[in-house]
Design a protein around this motif. Structure first.
Motif, mmCIF file in Angstrom:
data_model
loop_
_atom_site.group_PDB
_atom_site.id
_atom_site.type_symbol
_atom_site.label_atom_id
_atom_site.label_comp_id
_atom_site.label_asym_id
_atom_site.label_seq_id
_atom_site.Cartn_x
_atom_site.Cartn_y
_atom_site.Cartn_z
ATOM 1 N N UNK A 1 -11.524 7.540 -1.431
ATOM 2 C CA UNK A 1 -11.637 6.119 -1.663
ATOM 3 C C UNK A 1 -10.121 6.036 -2.139
ATOM 4 N N UNK A 2 -9.200 4.675 -1.632
ATOM 5 C CA UNK A 2 -8.131 4.336 -2.865
ATOM 6 C C UNK A 2 -7.443 4.747 -2.180
ATOM 7 N N UNK A 3 -6.046 5.265 -3.574
ATOM 8 C CA UNK A 3 -5.106 6.040 -3.376
ATOM 9 C C UNK A 3 -5.502 7.203 -2.999
ATOM 10 N N UNK A 4 -6.735 8.349 -3.635
ATOM 11 C CA UNK A 4 -6.401 9.243 -2.553
ATOM 12 C C UNK A 4 -6.241 9.650 -0.917
ATOM 13 N N UNK B 1 0.451 -0.872 -0.050
ATOM 14 C CA UNK B 1 0.167 0.273 0.003
ATOM 15 C C UNK B 1 0.983 1.354 -0.040
ATOM 16 N N UNK B 2 2.010 1.192 -0.380
ATOM 17 C CA UNK B 2 2.626 1.685 -0.679
ATOM 18 C C UNK B 2 3.459 2.393 -2.214
ATOM 19 N N UNK B 3 4.109 1.778 -2.230
ATOM 20 C CA UNK B 3 4.729 2.158 -3.698
ATOM 21 C C UNK B 3 3.549 1.894 -4.954
ATOM 22 N N UNK B 4 3.000 0.948 -4.522
ATOM 23 C CA UNK B 4 1.587 0.682 -5.297
ATOM 24 C C UNK B 4 0.169 2.073 -5.652
ATOM 25 N N UNK B 5 0.144 2.753 -4.365
ATOM 26 C CA UNK B 5 -0.202 3.728 -4.342
ATOM 27 C C UNK B 5 0.311 5.078 -5.267
ATOM 28 N N UNK B 6 0.892 5.194 -5.150
ATOM 29 C CA UNK B 6 1.917 6.377 -5.527
ATOM 30 C C UNK B 6 1.593 5.863 -7.231
ATOM 31 N N UNK C 1 -3.270 10.996 -12.302
ATOM 32 C CA UNK C 1 -3.031 12.672 -11.819
ATOM 33 C C UNK C 1 -1.590 13.274 -12.005
ATOM 34 N N UNK C 2 -2.468 14.245 -12.819
ATOM 35 C CA UNK C 2 -1.126 15.141 -13.912
ATOM 36 C C UNK C 2 0.096 15.493 -12.084
ATOM 37 N N UNK C 3 -0.529 15.243 -10.609
ATOM 38 C CA UNK C 3 0.691 15.748 -10.174
ATOM 39 C C UNK C 3 0.931 14.630 -8.847
ATOM 40 N N UNK C 4 1.930 14.492 -8.629
ATOM 41 C CA UNK C 4 1.489 14.125 -6.819
ATOM 42 C C UNK C 4 2.376 14.877 -5.915
ATOM 43 N N UNK C 5 1.432 15.210 -4.860
ATOM 44 C CA UNK C 5 1.819 16.042 -3.786
ATOM 45 C C UNK C 5 3.058 15.406 -2.795
#
Length: 322
Positions: free
Chosen positions: A260-263, A163-168, A175-179
């Motif tokens: 939900x999910x990756x968000x 739930x770490x690398x798969x999530x991002x 998404x066009x951007x990652x926080x």
């Protein structure tokens, strides 16, 4: 010489991400494995990991002592892998990671069994994070009931289905951007799930120090920014890395905790990111690490391409840079 087949190991939380790898490692060493889970009818995926009859799933919930005691019957070793990243209903950090760990330790003590308890780097009873406080309380309860128990504290664990690398990687796909919370400067020491599972199996073998607390990290200390860059390179995604101050991230998490999910992002996760998650110098000096157990840890960049390829635009057939 006694065979490991004569030893019954009860693994609490053995059907999850880390649990599957621990069960596989134990089966390779010929242990009999009893997997204690809330929904044993959903644990059929474990059967191919061992020989016929080697793995048996039973119902147990760490919030109900009677079920834990039943799962420990005739067992020589207890392994606690139960943990949650977010709270919901009765599944709170305190109920699962503190009181639940205590329940398992008491059952192990009553059965005269040895115990291996998987906690987390960052466990701290004075932490502002409820997750970290509960982890520390769980460690304290385990050692109070089974002083010879081995405590294993992994850094963030990666591998297939994590739930770490798969999530991002999933987030980068949509998404066009990652926080980058806190600017992405938080340091971590990602550790491969198979290496953690091997350490658990070594503890069951009796290779760890009685009552010792081991800190498990990979071969590299990386910032969150560096981890994001590795994931983007592996998946072939070109995304903006957007620095996000902790205060703003905490505010957003008040709403994203219901996403939900990756968000999904909770206030407690933001709090955790305010502290580095790396192996301490004290653990290194005492040999209470993977290397101290004779395990050479695998790097994120060596393992992640083997499973993150599915997040590439063209899947496994896409070449890097194409």
């Amino acid at each position: 010489m006694a065979s490991n087949l004569e030893t019954l190991v009860t693994v609490f939380g053995g059907s999850g991400f880390l649990g599957r790898n621990v069960v596989r490692a134990l089966c390779k060493r010929d242990y009999r494995v009893r997997v204690a889970v809330r929904r044993p009818e959903l644990a059929g995926h474990l059967q191919p990991l061992g020989r016929v009859g080697q793995i048996h799933a039973v119902q147990a919930n760490v919030r109900y002592p009677a079920s834990v005691e039943a799962a420990m019957r005739d067992s020589q070793v207890a392994i606690n892998l139960v943990g949650i990243l977010t709270e919901g209903g009765g599944q709170t950090f305190d109920a699962v990671q503190a009181k639940g760990a205590e329940t398992i330790a008491r059952a192990a003590a009553a059965a005269g069994a040895r115990m291996v308890h998987v906690s987390a780097i960052g466990a701290d009873e004075d932490s502002a994070s409820g997750y970290a406080r509960a982890k520390a309380a769980g460690e304290r309860a385990v050692l109070a009931n089974v002083p010879s128990a081995t405590i294993l504290r992994p850094s963030v664990v990666f591998g297939p289905d994590d739930q770490f690398t798969n999530r991002f990687a999933a987030l980068a796909r949509m998404s066009p951007a990652l926080p980058l919370i806190g600017g992405g400067m938080t340091k971590m020491q990602p550790v491969y799930v198979a290496d953690v599972a091997r350490a658990v199996a070594d503890a069951v073998d009796g290779k760890t120090k009685a009552g010792g607390t081991y800190e498990l990290g990979g071969p590299e200390v990386l910032t969150m920014r560096e981890i994001m860059q590795i994931i983007l390179e592996i998946t072939g995604r070109d995304r903006v890395l957007l620095p996000l101050p902790f205060a703003l991230a905490k505010l957003q998490s008040l709403f994203l905790q219901f996403a939900p999910g990756a968000l999904k992002l909770t206030p407690d996760q933001v709090t955790l990111l305010q502290s580095d998650n790396v192996v301490s110098d004290a653990a290194k000096a005492a040999g209470l690490t993977l290397e101290g157990l004779g395990i050479t840890p695998d790097a994120l960049e060596a393992i992640a391409p083997q499973y993150l390829w599915r997040f590439r635009a063209a899947g496994q057939f896409q070449r890097n840079g194409v």
